[in-house]
Design an enzyme around this catalytic site. Sequence first.
Site, short mmCIF file in Angstrom:
data_model
loop_
_atom_site.label_atom_id
_atom_site.label_comp_id
_atom_site.label_asym_id
_atom_site.label_seq_id
_atom_site.Cartn_x
_atom_site.Cartn_y
_atom_site.Cartn_z
CE1 TYR A 144 -2.21 3.24 2.75
CE2 TYR A 144 -3.55 2.70 0.85
CZ TYR A 144 -3.26 3.54 1.91
OH TYR A 144 -4.02 4.67 2.12
CG ASP A 239 5.91 3.54 0.30
OD1 ASP A 239 4.68 3.41 0.07
OD2 ASP A 239 6.33 4.15 1.30
CE LYS A 267 3.05 4.80 7.93
NZ LYS A 267 1.69 4.83 8.49
P1 KE4 Z 1 -0.29 8.50 4.51
O1 KE4 Z 1 -0.88 9.17 3.27
O2 KE4 Z 1 -1.33 7.73 5.30
O3 KE4 Z 1 0.54 9.43 5.37
O4 KE4 Z 1 0.78 7.41 3.99
C1 KE4 Z 1 0.36 6.42 3.07
C2 KE4 Z 1 1.31 5.26 3.15
C3 KE4 Z 1 2.28 5.12 2.17
N1 KE4 Z 1 3.17 4.11 2.19
C4 KE4 Z 1 3.14 3.19 3.19
C5 KE4 Z 1 4.14 2.08 3.18
C6 KE4 Z 1 2.17 3.28 4.23
O5 KE4 Z 1 2.16 2.36 5.20
C7 KE4 Z 1 1.25 4.33 4.21
C8 KE4 Z 1 0.17 4.48 5.27
N2 KE4 Z 1 0.10 3.40 6.21
C9 KE4 Z 1 -1.20 3.22 6.85
C10 KE4 Z 1 -1.21 1.98 7.74
N3 KE4 Z 1 -0.36 0.94 7.38
C11 KE4 Z 1 -1.58 4.42 7.64
C12 KE4 Z 1 -2.77 4.21 8.54
C13 KE4 Z 1 -4.04 4.73 7.95
O6 KE4 Z 1 -4.28 4.56 6.74
O7 KE4 Z 1 -4.82 5.31 8.73
#
Ligand code: KE4
Length: 427
Positions: A144, A239, A267
């Site tokens: 993701y 990523d 993060k």
């Molecule tokens: P954000 O747009 O949520 O800041 O990041 C997206 C993203 C991109 N790449 C990786 C590897 C990620 O894990 C994420 C977002 N992770 C999720 C949970 N695994 C965030 C939690 C959520 O969606 O509320």
Amino acid sequence: MELGRSEAAFASAQTYLAGGVNSPVRAFKAVGGSPIFISEANGARITDLDGNQYIDFVGSWGPMIVGHAHPDVVTMLQSLIGRGTSFGTPTELETELGRRVVELVPSIERVRFVNSGTEATMSAIRVARAATGRPKILKFSGCYHGHSDSLLASAGSGVMTFGIPSSPGVTDGTVADTITVPFNNLPAVREAFNEVGDQIAALILEPVAGNMGVIPPAIGYLQGLREITSEHNALLIFDEVITGFRLAPGGAQEYYQVTPDLTCLGKVVGGGMPVGAFGGRADLMDQLSPTGPVYQAGTLAGNPLAMGAGIATLEVLNQPNTYSRLDRLGDQLANGLKDASSRHGVPLHINRVGSMLTGFFQDGPVTEFEQAAKSDTDHYAAYHGHMLRQHIYLAPSQFEATFVSLAHTEADIATAAEAADNAIARL
Ligand code: KE4
């Protein structure tokens, strides 16, 4: 355990907020029950509206690697907040965090800050397509990268077929250039390049998958991807929104000694404030406006408070033994879960890299998405509830990562392992 105030808060939230949350996974749909509303946090602990305190193994999905409300982060924010929150101008804080990112991340010569991981990956793909003049992106099932349209694609029946939208509202045309292949499968990547290699701008992957549960790269896999992309003049994008600054100072690319062309971050780099980033070779990043023609922008990008929280967080991580301690705590937790699983004869396959791990309720192995999907999610939901009632806060989904932080102690991990033994005994 009294949860009345969280339940009432959720009812109220649903009146005003879509689904009562601002990100779906928080709604507890995969584990049942009403989501916990947190009022405050400190170190490894979070406290809900009813005053219940939990040992936190979600850490806001990864950012809180030094613990909640770390004194150095709080002091930094306090020193900044009275001087204004956003100027829409350059600030030296952006340069300072940029300097640290460039110094720490092997692939990054130039970086641009954005407000989320989604923006980081979306923008990195735009840079890759502009640099190569090619349209297609290859991603991996179960990885993701945020919710930008072109990355909300599932695997078509074959690499030549168009990607299939994985969400309503994403058009066939938007994902037509997105190819999805299984993770940890080099032949599938070679096949894609054999068929449409001259159209593939880049591969994007989580070097350690965290969004189908934790799945490490097979031995030689990342190196194989590096060789294939170089051979076909395609770009390799890591990523590292989860793995960045978590697995090593330089993230997974340092941990596995494989250097991509572009890296996406999020993060940890914001220390809990909204920050994403993407970076790579100067010749790639200098394509970005205003130096080059590739447009990308953001009102609050490089926000001074967010930059300050990121600087303070990376400084706390920049201490001797940080990563050996995180690894030791992760190992202690994994061993505790394994012991509980074998003691009670409940299959629990543990994947771990450093301070990120997942216990899959199945025998394993779990090396890619289809295998992960075989996990017993009913068991996970029951386990989550038993752990919550013992004041251990886990991700409300089998397909997420468990994180330990520098704020966790060996005693915290022992408490969690004991709670897991009790929880698994009741499955
Ligand atoms: P954000 O747009 O949520 O800041 O990041 C997206 C993203 C991109 N790449 C990786 C590897 C990620 O894990 C994420 C977002 N992770 C999720 C949970 N695994 C965030 C939690 C959520 O969606 O509320």
